[in-house]
Scaffold this active site. Sequence first.
Site, PDB file in Angstrom:
ATOM      1  N   ARG A  73      64.957  53.555  -6.917  1.00 49.01           N
ATOM      2  CA  ARG A  73      65.187  53.136  -8.296  1.00 49.01           C
ATOM      3  C   ARG A  73      66.601  53.595  -8.638  1.00 49.01           C
ATOM      4  O   ARG A  73      66.844  54.779  -8.764  1.00 49.01           O
ATOM      5  CB  ARG A  73      64.212  53.833  -9.234  1.00 49.01           C
ATOM      6  CG  ARG A  73      62.876  53.179  -9.293  1.00 49.01           C
ATOM      7  CD  ARG A  73      62.086  53.796 -10.419  1.00 49.01           C
ATOM      8  NE  ARG A  73      60.695  53.455 -10.290  1.00 49.01           N
ATOM      9  CZ  ARG A  73      60.208  52.245 -10.528  1.00 49.01           C
ATOM     10  NH1 ARG A  73      61.018  51.290 -10.874  1.00 49.01           N
ATOM     11  NH2 ARG A  73      58.918  52.009 -10.397  1.00 49.01           N
ATOM     12  N   ASP A 104      60.695  42.813 -12.368  1.00 52.50           N
ATOM     13  CA  ASP A 104      61.692  42.182 -13.246  1.00 52.50           C
ATOM     14  C   ASP A 104      63.009  42.949 -13.251  1.00 52.50           C
ATOM     15  O   ASP A 104      64.093  42.362 -13.344  1.00 52.50           O
ATOM     16  CB  ASP A 104      61.130  42.028 -14.670  1.00 52.50           C
ATOM     17  CG  ASP A 104      60.695  43.363 -15.268  1.00 52.50           C
ATOM     18  OD1 ASP A 104      60.697  43.478 -16.497  1.00 52.50           O
ATOM     19  OD2 ASP A 104      60.384  44.293 -14.501  1.00 52.50           O
ATOM     20  N   THR A 127      55.028  43.871  -7.643  1.00 56.94           N
ATOM     21  CA  THR A 127      54.868  45.090  -8.445  1.00 56.94           C
ATOM     22  C   THR A 127      53.406  45.206  -8.835  1.00 56.94           C
ATOM     23  O   THR A 127      52.742  44.191  -9.079  1.00 56.94           O
ATOM     24  CB  THR A 127      55.722  45.063  -9.739  1.00 56.94           C
ATOM     25  OG1 THR A 127      55.295  46.134 -10.597  1.00 56.94           O
ATOM     26  CG2 THR A 127      55.595  43.757 -10.495  1.00 56.94           C
ATOM     27  N   ASP A 131      53.701  42.284 -14.365  1.00 59.16           N
ATOM     28  CA  ASP A 131      54.363  42.018 -15.663  1.00 59.16           C
ATOM     29  C   ASP A 131      55.598  41.140 -15.503  1.00 59.16           C
ATOM     30  O   ASP A 131      56.539  41.220 -16.291  1.00 59.16           O
ATOM     31  CB  ASP A 131      54.762  43.339 -16.325  1.00 59.16           C
ATOM     32  CG  ASP A 131      55.684  44.169 -15.442  1.00 59.16           C
ATOM     33  OD1 ASP A 131      56.227  45.196 -15.925  1.00 59.16           O
ATOM     34  OD2 ASP A 131      55.891  43.792 -14.257  1.00 59.16           O
TER      35      ASP A 131
HETATM   36  O1  F6P Z   1      56.573  49.724 -11.728  1.00 62.94           O
HETATM   37  C1  F6P Z   1      55.531  50.257 -10.969  1.00 62.94           C
HETATM   38  C2  F6P Z   1      55.200  51.634 -11.469  1.00 62.94           C
HETATM   39  O2  F6P Z   1      54.183  52.164 -10.678  1.00 62.94           O
HETATM   40  C3  F6P Z   1      54.753  51.684 -12.921  1.00 62.94           C
HETATM   41  O3  F6P Z   1      53.405  51.269 -13.091  1.00 62.94           O
HETATM   42  C4  F6P Z   1      54.980  53.138 -13.227  1.00 62.94           C
HETATM   43  O4  F6P Z   1      55.116  53.394 -14.600  1.00 62.94           O
HETATM   44  C5  F6P Z   1      56.305  53.392 -12.500  1.00 62.94           C
HETATM   45  O5  F6P Z   1      56.322  52.501 -11.390  1.00 62.94           O
HETATM   46  C6  F6P Z   1      56.494  54.806 -12.002  1.00 62.94           C
HETATM   47  O6  F6P Z   1      57.846  54.873 -11.575  1.00 62.94           O
HETATM   48  P1  F6P Z   1      58.328  55.932 -10.452  1.00 62.94           P
HETATM   49  O7  F6P Z   1      57.727  55.491  -9.159  1.00 62.94           O
HETATM   50  O8  F6P Z   1      59.817  55.815 -10.463  1.00 62.94           O
HETATM   51  O9  F6P Z   1      57.804  57.273 -10.898  1.00 62.94           O
END
Ligand code: F6P
Length: 321
Positions: A73, A104, A127, A131
């Site tokens: 990310r 998205d 995902t 969404d």
């Molecule tokens: O987008 C997928 C997801 O699992 C969401 O449901 C959740 O809020 C987020 O990723 C958690 O993000 P990270 O893996 O960066 O903690």
Amino acid sequence: MAKTIGIVTSGGDAPGMNAAIRAVTRIGHAKGFQVIGFERGWDGLLTNTFKKLTPRSVGGIIQLGGTILHTLRCPVFEEEGGVEKAAETLSINNVDNLVVIGGDGSFRGALDLSRESDALMIGIPATIDNDVYGTDETIGFDTAVNTAVGSIDKIRDTAISHERIFIVEVMGRKRGFLALEVGICVGAEVILIPENPMNLADIVKLMEENAKKGKRAGIIVAAEGFGNTSKIAQEMQRQTESEIRLSILGYAQRGGSPTARSRLLASLFAEKAVDLICQEQGNMTVGLQNGAIAGVELEKSAKNRKPLDLRLLKVAEMLAT
Ligand code: F6P
């Protein structure tokens, strides 16, 4: 010289991403393309880190959760010069088409990159949140639903034994698609989603009405985006005689071997993605619409908000009587 398809998996991983990587690679090769996979999401395009993908190198991965390319990310394209650097990486590797497997947020990155690069961008929605605008279902959603349902069925056993009310928090980021489908499938007494605000008094009142009907145990499925479930549980405990417990399912929802449905969706989305590439129809994403695999404008997938059918909440309420 054979044209090249690049693949990148970006954002939160989802079960079925590997099935999509496998299918893009094998169908791409069958159509005469070279295929390379960039490592660790968009970062791979900043650092020019990739590996060659062949029909053999993607053998034995269809059943694996996660992504063999890893993901990150990182708001890479917000960094100064990020987009230009990524565009340059595509150019020096003669990547004519980039398949972006993600949600998205990843598609917004692909849209930014499309303005700097001549490579055709093709999005494959993957995902667990489901969404993404333009598709009824995303890769990984069915697997996450089944993972959550399996866990909550177990929680219901102990809820019934102790006559407790459990608030179970599921993922879904800011939306309620995962919570809504899971809630219906586990027969939740209440489903809490951001799209349908409820105040605490209403929740307590619902549970007390259930208790009067003899339903002394209960499951409340709460989307993480609804609110702070720890506070909700504490406040509920203060307002009711019932024993309240909180269970946060967390990251187990992101892993596991993809279900057959997630694998099928991944394979069919990949086929459509390569077909769009062959037709040189870029800056598109693929999606499932009323049972058919379709192409959707990348800009719409990246920017539009997917509608949620609140009618399903009414169905859930009737089922919970
Ligand atoms: O987008 C997928 C997801 O699992 C969401 O449901 C959740 O809020 C987020 O990723 C958690 O993000 P990270 O893996 O960066 O903690």
